[in-house]
Write an enzyme that holds these catalytic residues in place. Structure first.
Site, PDB file in Angstrom:
ATOM      1  N   ILE A  60       0.833  -1.200   0.000  1.00 48.91           N
ATOM      2  CA  ILE A  60       0.000   0.000   0.000  1.00 48.91           C
ATOM      3  C   ILE A  60       0.867   1.250   0.000  1.00 48.91           C
ATOM      4  O   ILE A  60       1.989   1.239   0.510  1.00 48.91           O
ATOM      5  CB  ILE A  60      -0.964  -0.030   1.218  1.00 48.91           C
ATOM      6  CG1 ILE A  60      -2.091   0.989   1.068  1.00 48.91           C
ATOM      7  CG2 ILE A  60      -0.206   0.130   2.537  1.00 48.91           C
ATOM      8  CD1 ILE A  60      -3.239   0.787   2.047  1.00 48.91           C
ATOM      9  N   CYS A  61       0.342   2.300  -0.601  1.00 46.11           N
ATOM     10  CA  CYS A  61       0.995   3.606  -0.582  1.00 46.11           C
ATOM     11  C   CYS A  61      -0.092   4.644  -0.322  1.00 46.11           C
ATOM     12  O   CYS A  61      -1.070   4.366   0.362  1.00 46.11           O
ATOM     13  CB  CYS A  61       1.764   3.854  -1.881  1.00 46.11           C
ATOM     14  SG  CYS A  61       0.739   3.882  -3.368  1.00 46.11           S
ATOM     15  N   ALA A  62       0.028   5.826  -0.890  1.00 42.47           N
ATOM     16  CA  ALA A  62      -0.988   6.856  -0.680  1.00 42.47           C
ATOM     17  C   ALA A  62      -2.192   6.660  -1.589  1.00 42.47           C
ATOM     18  O   ALA A  62      -3.334   6.732  -1.154  1.00 42.47           O
ATOM     19  CB  ALA A  62      -0.386   8.246  -0.882  1.00 42.47           C
TER      20      ALA A  62
END
Length: 104
Positions: A60-62
């Site tokens: 996951i990231c932004a």
């Protein structure tokens, strides 16, 4: 590289699947999936061995862009990985809580 939606992440997270956050430290501190491991994307190639073995790691990231690259890095190292579409923003939009601060 496989991409999953937030509903799939929630189900996997509730089942104890590992979540790898590939954002920068300051982003992680502002709010992350509880229990997510932080390894910034730029450091991931050298730190793949720190990711726990699992049937699948949820990256996951932004917003879902860096997580795609993170999942590709893990897969190229022989590790099954899923990129989370929409990232932490989608997690929050789904009404899920985040943990704030430097620890998972």
């Amino acid at each position: 590289m496989h991409e999953v939606d937030t509903a799939a992440l929630i189900h996997a997270w509730e089942s104890g699947a590992p979540v790898l956050d590939v954002r920068e430290d300051y982003e992680y501190i502002q709010g992350h999936v509880p229990g997510a491991q932080l390894i910034p994307l730029a450091e991931l190639p050298a730190r793949v061995g720190e990711v726990p073995p699992a049937d699948a790691v949820y990256v996951i990231c932004a917003s879902g862009n860096r997580s795609k690259r993170g999942a590709e890095i893990l897969e190229s190292a022989g590790r099954p990985a899923m990129s989370v579409a929409g990232g932490t923003r989608a997690w929050l939009s789904a009404g899920q809580a985040v943990r704030r601060g430097p620890t998972a």
